[in-house]
Write an enzyme that holds these catalytic residues in place. Structure first.
Site, PDB file in Angstrom:
ATOM      1  N   CYS A 147      -5.463 -64.600 138.838  1.00 33.33           N
ATOM      2  CA  CYS A 147      -3.940 -64.186 138.487  1.00 33.33           C
ATOM      3  C   CYS A 147      -3.084 -65.625 138.772  1.00 33.33           C
ATOM      4  CB  CYS A 147      -3.753 -63.247 139.448  1.00 33.33           C
ATOM      5  SG  CYS A 147      -2.000 -62.726 139.411  1.00 33.33           S
ATOM      6  N   CYS A 150      -0.050 -64.722 140.646  1.00 31.06           N
ATOM      7  CA  CYS A 150       0.114 -64.376 142.176  1.00 31.06           C
ATOM      8  C   CYS A 150      -0.051 -65.702 142.759  1.00 31.06           C
ATOM      9  CB  CYS A 150      -1.192 -63.465 142.496  1.00 31.06           C
ATOM     10  SG  CYS A 150      -1.474 -62.155 141.201  1.00 31.06           S
ATOM     11  N   ASP A 151      -1.066 -66.611 142.441  1.00 31.06           N
ATOM     12  CA  ASP A 151      -1.404 -67.671 143.070  1.00 31.06           C
ATOM     13  C   ASP A 151      -1.349 -69.107 142.709  1.00 31.06           C
ATOM     14  OD1 ASP A 151      -2.742 -65.778 144.567  1.00 31.06           O
ATOM     15  OD2 ASP A 151      -4.565 -65.831 143.267  1.00 31.06           O
TER      16      ASP A 151
END
Ligand code: NAP
Length: 323
Positions: A147, A150-151
């Site tokens: 992701c 997300c990261d």
């Protein structure tokens, strides 16, 4: 119509039986919720492992009609949910651990509860695929991710590798250039599955380098609890080498979330639910929509469309059953 003994076993009354339960809260699930809520069926949506589905992990969505400037994926999916809730859809966090489709009403294990429902819409989507490397799982959260939204933030100024040759990989690579000093897109073939527009955009990005005909054999270094390099192999020359990188982002597709229906519903070789006439499973009253049953289109708009179809079929089914 046909109530099994199990209602009485669980001490439930007719009132406790749901008209429709929707498993999943991506585009398909929210759309099914909106339609069944507007039909006054008071749907219960069980959000699933990844609330909001794949859209909640994406960035700008440019191909959902109605948004000429595009819309952020998480915003789009949140709007869908609000719209369904406005008409009375009931959302609960968690996931269905087991489903018994041999009983009527159907029985779903949800935490310690058994939920009974006359109809079921399976909109459980698909989850990120992993490469299955020896060290991969141990480094998830330490530089291995599926992701980018997300990261990606954690790798500002670092060199990152993205794996895959489809639209997801292109999207991730492009997004990650916001943070990374350099992104290397590693793909096992020379041809790309990605759409031309996304491939061209990725190729035009000066921070992205392509490495084709190359596979990842492992990711290092578990001892340091961080990604330091990828062990790569060129499929044409056979050459192997350690490629320095601070993170490995996967964009290699998804696996349908249909495991709990094994042995009850038909799946194809890759685990996708098999449907007839778009959303019908072989069990009357059980419908499937979105990415859990669609290996061909897999778009937000097609998922939403099939969620609508499933909802309309639920209405018809309940009406035919006299509810
Ligand atoms: P995809 O189109 O199935 O592509 C998966 C890619 O990963 C392929 O290039 C495949 O290689 C590679 N791959 C799969 N397993 C692999 C393995 N074990 N090792 C190495 N490489 C592997 O999946 P996707 O990119 O997630 O896209 C899915 C759908 O969503 C598509 O319809 C796409 O158009 C859509 N999508 C759209 C957008 C957008 O419009 N904004 C964004 C993302 C996704 P091969 O090509 O060699 O098989």
């Amino acid at each position: 119509m046909y109530f099994s003994e199990s209602i009485y076993e669980h001490g439930l009354t007719n009132m406790d039986i749901r008209n429709v339960v929707i498993m999943g809260s991506g585009c398909a699930g929210h759309t099914a919720a909106l339609y069944t809520a507007r039909a006054n069926l008071k749907p219960l949506v069980i959000e699933g492992h990844e609330p909001g589905g794949q859209l909640s992990l994406t960035t700008l969505v440019e191909n959902f009609p109605g948004f000429p400037e595009g819309i952020q994926g998480p915003e789009l999916v949140e709007n869908m949910r609000k719209q369904a809730e406005r008409f009375g859809a009931d959302y609960r966090m968690g996931h269905v651990a087991k489903a018994d489709l041999s009983k009527r009403p159907f029985e779903l294990s949800f935490g310690k509860e058994i939920i009974q429902t006359r109809t079921l819409i399976i909109a459980s989507g698909a989850s990120a695929r992993w490469l299955g490397l020896r060290n991969e799982q141990a480094l998830i959260g330490h530089g291995v991710s599926s992701c980018a939204t997300c990261d990606g933030f954690f790798f500002s100024g670092k060199e990152i590798a993205v794996i895959g040759g489809g639209d997801s990989a292109m999207e991730e690579a492009t997004f990650l250039t916001r943070f990374a000093s350099k992104v290397t897109l590693i793909h096992r073939r020379e041809q790309f599955r990605a759409s031309k527009i996304m491939l061209d955009r990725t190729r035009a990005n000066p921070k992205i380098v392509f490495l084709t005909d190359t596979v990842v054999e492992d990711v290092l270094d578990v001892g340091k609890k961080e990604v330091t390099a990828l062990r790569l192999r060129n499929l044409k020359s056979g050459e192997s080498w350690d490629f320095p990188a601070s993170a490995m982002f996967l964009g290699i597709g998804h696996i349908p979330n249909a495991k709990i229906f094994e042995g009850q519903l038909e799946t194809d070789a890759d685990g996708y639910l098999v449907t007839q006439k778009n959303v019908f499973t072989r069990v009357p009253g059980v419908f499937a929509c979105g990415d859990v049953q669609d290996r061909r289109y897999r778009q937000a708009i097609t998922a939403a469309g099939s969620g609508c179809m499933a909802a309309l079929e639920v209405e018809k089914f309940l009406e035919d059953q006299g509810h």
